[in-house]
Design an enzyme around this catalytic site. Structure first.
Site, PDB file in Angstrom:
ATOM      1  N   GLU A 134      48.216  44.546  48.016  1.00 54.94           N
ATOM      2  CA  GLU A 134      48.923  45.658  48.645  1.00 54.94           C
ATOM      3  C   GLU A 134      48.449  45.817  50.087  1.00 54.94           C
ATOM      4  OE1 GLU A 134      48.413  49.130  46.238  1.00 54.94           O
ATOM      5  OE2 GLU A 134      49.330  48.221  44.462  1.00 54.94           O
ATOM      6  N   ASP A 251      40.446  33.893  35.700  1.00 51.22           N
ATOM      7  CA  ASP A 251      39.618  32.853  35.090  1.00 51.22           C
ATOM      8  C   ASP A 251      40.439  31.605  34.827  1.00 51.22           C
ATOM      9  OD1 ASP A 251      37.651  34.749  35.150  1.00 51.22           O
ATOM     10  OD2 ASP A 251      37.746  35.222  33.021  1.00 51.22           O
ATOM     11  N   GLU A 376      44.147  34.123  45.657  1.00 47.11           N
ATOM     12  CA  GLU A 376      43.368  34.159  44.409  1.00 47.11           C
ATOM     13  C   GLU A 376      41.911  34.567  44.651  1.00 47.11           C
ATOM     14  OE1 GLU A 376      44.769  33.245  41.021  1.00 47.11           O
ATOM     15  OE2 GLU A 376      46.305  33.958  42.372  1.00 47.11           O
ATOM     16  N   GLN A 380      34.694  34.948  50.514  1.00 48.51           N
ATOM     17  CA  GLN A 380      33.684  36.007  50.425  1.00 48.51           C
ATOM     18  C   GLN A 380      33.716  36.700  49.059  1.00 48.51           C
ATOM     19  OE1 GLN A 380      35.929  35.597  52.843  1.00 48.51           O
ATOM     20  NE2 GLN A 380      34.696  35.112  54.665  1.00 48.51           N
TER      21      GLN A 380
END
Length: 399
Positions: A134, A251, A376, A380
């Site tokens: 967003e 994951d 994704e 960092q």
């Protein structure tokens, strides 16, 4: 640890490689210049991929289905690993065209990771994009402000999503929204919203540095009514489990994004090796310290690339064998995203004017590579997740 690709995937890998060379690579520059134009050549490929996926182990964006079921004895090389291997080859052809493949959207991975059995069957042939980011939350998925308010048998969604890959082309959008802003991340759920649903509009398509063949949309939700059974998984807010249920999607998808980066970097590496073939020792007999400066840089990049490849395959293999892989998924994404950027840019630099002009695809691969270290979860963010897992800290304890 077996460092070779499973023999049963050889045909799949060979087919994906042939598609990359004979279908994707030849139209790569065409759709790089024709931004937002849908690559019609992919329709035939999509049908081929669908047929391969019917066998259970192909290039399936919904690879998380490999996590379901009871624990099995022994080693399993399943759909997560086969998908990662095929994605590497396809992105060796073109990353943006891989992202444009029908029914291979990131939303399909969200469905596979979170949906119940009835939803898995209902959305089986749906091409689903995923809307998370967003304007004010960036990489912090837990800061989502898009709201979902229960109204009888429906939910009413309001908010804005940006950087939605395939947001204009996909059949549906998997939208992350919060059921109660006061409860924080534990109230965030994902909803499947079919294209054309009143209240959901595509505001614009972004003009981007790379992956131009892939459409990236801004989507606005204004009093968008969605059936309650389109909420993926369990509608109950589980404070104890928190955000974990929704985050299971990552994951599954992060090793696949790592595979994209590995494929893109592979293309640049192979091309630079062709350009400087006279400087390289194909048998690697010459000691590293006795090689030319150009050769030593290429050998170092090869070593980094191989490390990234093995980390991605490990994370995918763990998913196939129902082992918790959150840390390994982030490790693979962080490593592959970084080395892909480094390799593609270094190859442009080494090739000089040849690498910088549009007669070669080296400059395109360098532009495409940047997003693979961002979406994704940025570099960092991945390092922060890895640190939390290593130190046993929660998100509130280590920010």
């Amino acid at each position: 640890m077996n460092l070779q690709n499973p023999k049963k995937f050889k045909l799949l890998i060979d087919q994906a490689h042939q598609v990359a060379i004979n279908v994707l690579r030849p139209i790569s520059r065409k759709y790089d210049k024709a931004e937002h134009s849908y690559p019609k050549e992919l329709d035939m490929l999509a049908s081929l991929v669908d047929g391969m996926n019917e066998g259970g182990e192909g290039m399936n964006a919904g690879a998380a289905v490999g996590k379901r079921g009871t624990n099995e004895q022994g080693n399993k090389n399943g759909v997560n690993l086969s998908t990662a291997l095929s994605v590497i080859e396809m992105c060796y052809g073109d990353t943006a065209l891989l992202l444009s493949m029908p029914r291979q959207g990131l939303g399909n991975s969200a469905i596979a990771a979170v949906a119940n059995e009835e939803q898995l069957e209902r959305f089986k042939n749906t091409w689903a994009a995923m809307a998370i980011t967003e304007p004010n939350c960036g990489s912090d998925s837990a800061a989502i402000r898009t709201s979902a308010i229960k109204d009888a048998e429906d939910y009413i969604l309001n908010g804005e999503k940006i950087f939605v890959t395939s947001g204009d082309r996909a059949d549906a959008i998997v939208v992350w929204a919060t059921l109660d802003k006061k409860l924080g991340r534990s109230a965030i759920k994902s909803f499947v919203i079919p294209k054309g649903t009143p209240g959901m509009t595509v505001e614009r398509l972004e003009h981007k540095l790379g992956i131009k063949a892939s459409d990236t949309a801004v989507i606005r939700l204004i009093d968008c009514r969605v059936p309650a059974n389109n909420l993926l998984g369990n509608a109950e807010i589980d404070i104890a489990k928190g955000f974990a249920g929704v985050m299971e999607t990552f994951d599954n998808t992060r090793p696949l994004v790592a595979a994209m980066a590995i494929g893109c970097a592979k293309a640049s590496l192979e091309r630079i090796k062709e350009i400087f073939s006279d400087y390289l020792d194909p048998q690697y007999i010459t000691p590293y310290l006795q090689t030319t400066h150009i050769a030593s840089q290429i050998y170092r990049m090869e070593a980094e690339w191989e490390a990234a490849r093995l980390l991605a395959l490990k994370a995918a293999w763990m998913a196939d064998n129902k082992k918790p892989n959150s840390k390994e998924a982030s490790i693979s994404k962080a490593k592959a995203g970084r080395i892909c950027n480094e390799i593609t840019l270094k190859c442009v630099e080494l090739a000089s004017t040849v690498g910088y002009n549009e007669d070669e695809l080296l400059e395109k691969w360098a532009r495409d590579s940047k997003i693979l270290d961002i979406f994704e979860g940025t570099q960092q963010i991945q390092q922060l997740i890895i640190a939390r897992r290593e130190l046993g800290k929660s998100s509130s304890e280590l920010k």
